[in-house]
Design a protein around this motif. Structure first.
Motif, PDB file in Angstrom:
ATOM      1  N   ARG A  32      -3.301 -23.732  -5.587  1.00 29.57           N
ATOM      2  CA  ARG A  32      -2.035 -23.050  -5.844  1.00 29.57           C
ATOM      3  C   ARG A  32      -1.129 -23.900  -6.734  1.00 29.57           C
ATOM      4  N   ASN A  36      -0.259 -22.138 -10.150  1.00 28.36           N
ATOM      5  CA  ASN A  36       1.047 -21.485 -10.202  1.00 28.36           C
ATOM      6  C   ASN A  36       2.211 -22.404 -10.558  1.00 28.36           C
ATOM      7  N   ARG A 179       3.304  -8.725  -5.210  1.00 25.90           N
ATOM      8  CA  ARG A 179       3.448 -10.182  -5.295  1.00 25.90           C
ATOM      9  C   ARG A 179       2.099 -10.876  -5.162  1.00 25.90           C
ATOM     10  N   GLN A 183       0.765 -13.454  -7.928  1.00 24.66           N
ATOM     11  CA  GLN A 183       0.442 -14.811  -7.481  1.00 24.66           C
ATOM     12  C   GLN A 183      -0.994 -15.172  -7.823  1.00 24.66           C
ATOM     13  N   THR A 188       3.667 -16.401 -10.613  1.00 26.33           N
ATOM     14  CA  THR A 188       4.876 -16.521  -9.803  1.00 26.33           C
ATOM     15  C   THR A 188       4.923 -17.836  -9.036  1.00 26.33           C
ATOM     16  N   ARG A 189       6.150 -18.284  -8.812  1.00 22.58           N
ATOM     17  CA  ARG A 189       6.397 -19.506  -8.046  1.00 22.58           C
ATOM     18  C   ARG A 189       7.346 -19.257  -6.882  1.00 22.58           C
ATOM     19  N   ILE A 192       6.749 -14.385  -3.107  1.00 23.23           N
ATOM     20  CA  ILE A 192       5.453 -14.541  -2.441  1.00 23.23           C
ATOM     21  C   ILE A 192       5.132 -13.319  -1.589  1.00 23.23           C
ATOM     22  N   CYS A 242       5.863 -20.720  -3.409  1.00 23.44           N
ATOM     23  CA  CYS A 242       4.420 -20.479  -3.546  1.00 23.44           C
ATOM     24  C   CYS A 242       3.601 -21.578  -2.878  1.00 23.44           C
ATOM     25  N   ASP A 245       3.948 -20.938   0.897  1.00 19.87           N
ATOM     26  CA  ASP A 245       3.047 -19.835   1.227  1.00 19.87           C
ATOM     27  C   ASP A 245       1.609 -20.322   1.372  1.00 19.87           C
TER      28      ASP A 245
END
Length: 265
Positions: A32, A36, A179, A183, A188-189, A192, A242, A245
Motif C-alpha cells: 500500500r 498509494n 473507494r 485505492q 487515493t491516500r 478509504i 490509506c 486502512d
C-alpha cells in the motif's frame, strides 16, 4: 452545514500509531505504501480499471482475506473475466455469473454478472472518455506529495463513480466500492473503503458518542461523516488513512505474503 470539530484523546491517537507500527512490515502494508503513497506517474489502462471494478464487486459483502475464495480467484483466475473476454460474449451477465458459480465459493454471482453487463455497456457507449477525465484529477495528484485538502478531490471522484458516471453511477458501486476501485488503482491516500474491519476497529478503539453502523454506511452522508472522523484522527496521528486502512485490514489475517499483496490488490 455546520462542521463538527472532533477532538481525540492521547489514547485514541496512540491506538492508530500502535496498529500501524505493529503492521508496518506486513507485505500488504508495504504494498500500500509503495502503490498509494510514493510519488509516481500513473498510467491506467481500460483493463486495469475493469479488473479493479471487478475486484470491488467481488469483495463486497464477502470475505476477502488472503485465503478466501475471492482472493484466490483474483490472484489466479481474474483473466477468465477480463475485459476482452467479456467483450467477446453476447451475454455478459450470464457469462460472468456462470464463471463465478463454476469457480465456487463466491456469493452474489448473479448480481455481479448483472453489474458487469450494465457497466460494460455504459463504458463502451462513450463512458471511457468521461471516466478518464475524472481519474486524471487523481493521477495528477499522485505525482505530488500528500497534502491537506486532497481528500476533497478524492471524495468528489469517488462520488462520481458511485453516483454520476453516465448519469447514474456504476451499477452496484456504492461509496465503499468506489473507494475500493480507486485505492486498488493506487489513486487515493485519504478516502478509504469503510468495511466491517475498519468499523469494528473504530468502534473498539474510539470513544464515540454512538456506535458506527455498517448498514448506515450505505448512505453517502453517513459515510462521509464517518470518513471525516477517521481522517481527522489519522491527521492528528500523522498517519495517512490509506496506511491506517492497510494496517487494520492486514491485522485480521496473519498469512499475507508479498505475492498476495502484489497480485490481489
Amino acid at each position: 452545514m455546520a462542521q463538527v470539530e472532533w477532538r481525540f484523546s492521547d489514547e485514541e491517537v496512540e491506538s492508530i500509531l500502535d496498529i500501524v507500527s505493529k503492521q508496518e512490515h506486513n507485505p500488504f502494508v508495504q504494498k500500500r505504501r509503495e502503490q498509494n503513497v510514493a510519488v509516481a506517474d500513473i498510467d491506467i489502462t481500460q483493463t486495469e480499471f475493469w479488473n479493479a471494478h471487478l475486484a470491488a464487486l467481488l469483495t463486497s459483502q464477502q470475505r476477502s482475506g488472503p485465503d478466501s475464495h475471492v482472493s484466490k480467484f483474483l490472484k489466479n483466475d481474474i483473466d477468465t473475466l477480463s475485459l476482452s473476454q467479456c467483450r467477446s460474449v453476447d451475454d455478459v451477465s450470464s457469462f460472468v455469473a456462470d464463471t463465478l458459480e463454476e469457480y465456487g465459493g463466491i456469493r452474489y454471482y448473479n448480481n455481479i454478472g448483472d453489474a458487469c453487463e450494465k457497466n460494460l455497456t455504459r463504458l463502451d457507449s462513450g463512458g471511457w472518455n468521461e471516466l478518464w477525465e475524472e481519474l486524471e484529477r487523481l493521477i495528477d495528484l499522485r505525482g505530488q506529495q500528500p497534502k491537506d485538502g486532497i481528500f476533497e478531490t478524492e471524495r468528489n471522484v469517488a462520488t462520481y463513480l458511485s453516483n454520476r458516471f453516465a448519469g447514474e453511477g456504476f451499477h452496484r458501486i456504492g461509496s465503499k466500492q468506489a473507494r475500493n476501485i480507486l485505492q486498488i488503482l493506487g489513486l487515493t491516500r485519504y478516502e478509504i473503503p469503510l468495511d466491517s474491519r475498519i468499523t469494528k476497529w473504530v468502534n473498539e478503539n474510539f470513544d464515540l458518542p454512538y456506535h458506527i453502523s455498517g448498514a448506515a454506511l450505505s448512505t453517502p452522508e453517513y459515510y462521509h461523516f464517518t470518513m471525516d472522523i477517521v481522517q481527522d484522527c489519522c491527521s492528528t496521528a500523522g498517519v495517512l488513512p490509506c496506511i491506517f486502512d492497510a494496517a487494520v485490514f492486514s491485522s485480521y489475517d496473519t498469512t499475507w505474503t508479498e505475492s498476495d499483496a502484489d497480485e490481489i490488490f
